[in-house]
Write an enzyme that holds these catalytic residues in place. Structure first.
Site, PDB file in Angstrom:
ATOM      1  CG  HIS A 171      -2.170  -0.873   1.078  1.00 11.16           C
ATOM      2  ND1 HIS A 171      -2.023  -2.218   1.109  1.00 11.16           N
ATOM      3  CD2 HIS A 171      -3.313  -0.666   0.663  1.00 11.16           C
ATOM      4  CE1 HIS A 171      -3.077  -2.729   0.738  1.00 11.16           C
ATOM      5  NE2 HIS A 171      -3.924  -1.435   0.875  1.00 11.16           N
TER       6      HIS A 171
HETATM    7  N1  ADP Z   1     -11.773  -9.653   0.578  1.00  6.13           N
HETATM    8  C1  ADP Z   1     -12.838  -8.943   0.243  1.00  6.13           C
HETATM    9  N2  ADP Z   1     -13.702  -9.558  -0.290  1.00  6.13           N
HETATM   10  C2  ADP Z   1     -15.051  -8.723  -0.554  1.00  6.13           C
HETATM   11  N3  ADP Z   1     -15.238  -7.497  -0.278  1.00  6.13           N
HETATM   12  C3  ADP Z   1     -14.145  -6.711   0.025  1.00  6.13           C
HETATM   13  C4  ADP Z   1     -13.002  -7.376   0.508  1.00  6.13           C
HETATM   14  N4  ADP Z   1     -12.074  -6.508   0.920  1.00  6.13           N
HETATM   15  C5  ADP Z   1     -12.651  -5.189   0.863  1.00  6.13           C
HETATM   16  N5  ADP Z   1     -13.918  -5.507   0.481  1.00  6.13           N
HETATM   17  C6  ADP Z   1     -14.750  -4.277   0.176  1.00  6.13           C
HETATM   18  O1  ADP Z   1     -14.444  -3.330  -0.186  1.00  6.13           O
HETATM   19  C7  ADP Z   1     -14.774  -2.156   0.841  1.00  6.13           C
HETATM   20  C8  ADP Z   1     -13.638  -1.126   0.805  1.00  6.13           C
HETATM   21  O2  ADP Z   1     -13.290  -0.403  -0.452  1.00  6.13           O
HETATM   22  P1  ADP Z   1     -12.266   0.710  -0.591  1.00  6.13           P
HETATM   23  O3  ADP Z   1     -12.512   1.509   0.670  1.00  6.13           O
HETATM   24  O4  ADP Z   1     -12.486   1.135  -2.138  1.00  6.13           O
HETATM   25  O5  ADP Z   1     -10.876  -0.121  -0.816  1.00  6.13           O
HETATM   26  P2  ADP Z   1      -9.830  -0.123   0.747  1.00  6.13           P
HETATM   27  O6  ADP Z   1     -10.374  -0.797   1.773  1.00  6.13           O
HETATM   28  O7  ADP Z   1      -8.551  -0.626   0.043  1.00  6.13           O
HETATM   29  O8  ADP Z   1      -9.480   1.427   1.105  1.00  6.13           O
HETATM   30  C9  ADP Z   1     -15.202  -2.703   2.134  1.00  6.13           C
HETATM   31  O9  ADP Z   1     -16.210  -1.992   2.444  1.00  6.13           O
HETATM   32  C10 ADP Z   1     -15.945  -4.011   1.561  1.00  6.13           C
HETATM   33  O10 ADP Z   1     -17.142  -4.275   1.188  1.00  6.13           O
END
Ligand code: ADP
Ligand code: ADP
Ligand code: MG
Ligand code: MG
Ligand code: MG
Ligand code: MG
Lengths: 195, 126, 126, 195
Positions: free
Chosen positions: B9
Site C-alpha cells: 500500500h
Molecule cells: N476480501 C474482500 N472481499 C470482498 N469485499 C471486500 C474485501 N475487502 C474489501 N472489500 C470491500 O471493499 C470495501 C472497501 O473498499 P475501498 O475503501 O475502496 O478499498 P480499501 O479498503 O482498499 O480502502 C469494503 O467496505 C468491502 O465491502
C-alpha cells in the site's frame, strides 16, 4: 436490454456514486480509511471517459470496459472487486446485442462467484458480498426485488463483525457500522431499476 | 533468474523492503517495488505492478509478495491471465529476503515461492 | 495501553512500517520506530531502542518486533533487565499491524504478544 | 591477574582489531555486509575512551565497561555478542582484585554459554562460537593452548555452512570462506598470550 441500456446503467451508477461520494467515504472513515467514495468517484469518472472515447459495440463491451477501467483506476480493494464484477458480467453475457433478463441474472450469479473467489469472502463477512448475494436470486423476479434485497443486505451489515478487508482488523469494533462496499453495491443494483 | 516484485500500500515501504532485501541477499536476482497508487497515495496500482513485473521478468518467471488487503486483490487480478507470475503467501519482509536469496542461486519458480512461504515458519528467537 | 516498538536494520523501513500499521490500525496505542545505527547507517542501536521504548511506555508493558539478525540480538540484550518489555517472534509488518490493532483495544501485554505471533499463521490468499 | 592485566589485554585487543580491521571487513564482504572490521574498530575506540574517562577499579570493571560500551557502539550483530561476552566475563569474575587462572577459565565458560544463548547458536554454525568453544577447555591448560585452539577453530569455519547470522542466508554459498566473527574471536583470545 441493449448496449444503450447498459450505457444508461453505468451513467446512472456514475451519477449515484458522485451523489453518494461523501456518504460512502464517511462510512469508510468509521471502519476503514475514508477513501471508498473518492475511490469509486475516481474510477467511474475514468469509466465515463473510457466509454466516451471508444463507444462500445455490445453490452459486453460496456461492461468489460467498465470493469477493466475500475481495476486500473480505483486504487483500493473495491477496484479489483468491482472490476472483476463488471468484467465477469460482460464475459458471462457474451456478444449478444440484446441481453435477456435470465441471461443477466445468470451473469450476476457468475459475478458473485468471481468476487467471492477473488476476495476469499463469503456472505456474512461484512463486505459488498452481503448486498450482492441476496440480490442474485431476487433478480430472477425483478430489478425491484433485487434492489430491495441488496439494500436490505447492505443495511444488515451494520450488525455484522467484519471478517474480510481492512475493517476486519477492527474485530468487534467493526460492529455497529454499515459496510461501505455493501452500501455502494446496493446503490449499483438499485440503479438498475431506474434505467 | 526468477524475478521478484513487492507490492505494498505504501510506495516507500515497498522501496525500503527492496533495499533491505538487496542489502542482505545481494542483487544477483532482480527485484522491484510496486507500492502506492498511481498518484502516490496509499493503495495499490495494477499499472505499477505491470511495470515492476516487466522490469524483473527475465523469462524464468516472477514471484509477487503482497503486504495485505488490496495488494492481494490487485496481484490476484493481475495474474489472472499470466501463468509465469505467481503469488507467494508469505510474510512481506521475511519472505522477500528468503525468496531473493533463493532466486539468487538460480533456483526455479517453484523453489523461490517455496522459500518465500517457508519464511513463515522460521522463528526469530530460536 | 501496551506500547509497540519496531526495530529494524533500516531506519526508513522501521518508519514506514510504523506509518502503515498506524494507517491500518489507527493511533489508539503508541508505536515507535527504532531503525538503523546511531549514525544513520544500516544496523541497530540499543540507544535508539531505549528511546523508542521510553516513548511508548505507558506503564502497561511494551512489545518489541524485530526484522532480523542484529535487531534480534540488540532487542534480546536490551530486555535482559526489563520484565515489562517482551519480544514478539512475529513477521515484522504483519505482526506489527496485528499487535497494534490488539493494543488499541486496551488488551494486556500477553494478548498483544499473542496477536503479533498469530500473524505468522494467517494466510493472505484464503 | 589484576586490573592492569585486563587493561593491557583490552588495549592489545584494540590494537589488533585496528591492525586487522580491513582483513575482518574483507572476510565479512565475502559472506556478510563488509562491516565487521569497522564495527569492531568503532566499538573498541569507544572502549578505549570509556576506560580512559573513568579508570576502572577492578578487573570486573574493565570487562563490564568494555562489554557495555561494545553493546552501545558496535551497531552490528557482533556488538551484543561481544558485549555479552565481556560483561559475562566481568560478572563471573566478581569483585576480586586479582583473578586466578581457574576463575578466568570458569568465566570464559560462562561467557560461551551466554553468547550461545543470546545468538541461539551452537558450535558448527560458523560463528564466533567456533573459535571460542574449543578455547574454553584449552584455557584450563594455558593461554597458548587456548589461542591455538581458537585460531584452529576459526580456520575450520572455512569449510562450514553458516546456520546463524547474515551469512546463513547464503546457504551453501557460505562454504569456502572463513567466518569474520570467528576470526576476531581468535584474535582476542590470541591477544591474551602477549599480555
Ligand atoms: N476480501 C474482500 N472481499 C470482498 N469485499 C471486500 C474485501 N475487502 C474489501 N472489500 C470491500 O471493499 C470495501 C472497501 O473498499 P475501498 O475503501 O475502496 O478499498 P480499501 O479498503 O482498499 O480502502 C469494503 O467496505 C468491502 O465491502
Ligand atoms: N546468532 C549468532 N550467534 C553467534 N554469532 C553470530 C550470530 N550472528 C552473527 N554472529 C557473528 O557475528 C559476525 C558478524 O558480525 P558483524 O559483521 O559485526 O555484524 P552484522 O552481521 O550485523 O553486520 C559473524 O561473522 C558471526 O561470527
Ligand atoms: Mg477504503
Ligand atoms: Mg484505501
Ligand atoms: Mg557484518
Ligand atoms: Mg552489519
Amino acid at each position: 436490454m441493449d448496449t444503450e441500456f447498459f450505457l444508461r446503467w453505468i451513467a446512472a451508477v456514475t451519477d449515484r456514486v458522485r451523489a453518494e461520494r461523501d456518504h460512502l467515504t464517511d462510512l469508510d472513515r468509521a471502519i476503514g480509511d475514508a477513501d471508498h467514495g473518492s475511490n469509486l468517484d475516481r474510477g467511474f469518472t475514468a469509466v465515463e471517459e473510457a466509454l466516451a472515447a471508444t463507444p462500445p459495440a455490445t453490452p459486453a463491451d460496456v461492461l468489460v470496459t467498465t470493469g477493466t477501467t475500475l481495476i486500473r483506476k480505483v486504487g483500493g480493494a473495491s477496484g479489483p472487486l468491482y472490476g472483476t464484477m463488471f468484467r465477469t458480467l460482460g464475459r458471462s453475457i457474451g456478444d449478444a446485442p440484446d441481453v435477456t433478463a435470465d441471461a443477466l441474472a445468470d451473469a450476476f450469479s457468475d459475478a458473485l462467484a468471481a468476487i467471492a473467489k477473488l476476495g476469499s469472502a463469503a456472505e456474512g463477512d461484512k463486505t459488498m458480498i452481503d448486498a450482492l448475494a441476496p440480490a442474485v436470486p431476487a433478480m430472477r423476479t425483478s430489478f425491484d426485488a433485487a434492489a430491495q434485497a441488496a439494500l436490505d443486505g447492505a443495511e444488515a451489515t451494520t450488525n455484522l463483525r467484519a471478517r474480510k478487508g481492512r475493517a476486519s482488523y477492527l474485530g468487534e469494533r467493526s460492529v455497529g457500522h454499515q459496510d461501505p462496499g455493501a452500501t455502494s453495491m446496493a446503490l449499483m443494483i438499485d440503479a438498475l431499476r431506474a434505467v | 533468474m526468477v524475478g521478484l516484485v513487492l507490492i505494498s500500500h505504501s510506495a516507500r515501504l515497498a522501496e525500503e523492503a527492496v533495499a533491505l532485501a538487496v542489502g542482505i541477499a545481494g542483487d544477483d536476482a532482480p527485484i522491484h517495488p510496486a507500492g502506492g497508487t498511481d498518484d502516490g497515495g496509499l493503495g495499490t496500482s495494477i499499472a505499477k505492478l505491470e511495470t515492476a513485473v516487466a522490469a524483473v521478468d527475465q523469462g524464468d518467471g516472477v514471484v509477487i509478495l503482497m503486504d495485505l488487503g488490496s495488494a492481494v486483490l490487485t496481484a490476484r487480478t493481475f495474474i489472472e491471465d499470466r501463468t509465469d507470475v505467481v503469488l507467494a503467501d508469505a510474510p512481506f519482509i521475511e519472505g522477500a529476503i528468503s525468496a531473493l536469496v533463493t532466486a539468487g542461486t538460480g533456483a526455479d519458480l517453484a523453489a523461490v515461492v517455496a522459500a518465500a512461504e517457508e519464511a513463515r515458519t522460521i522463528g526469530k528467537l530460536c
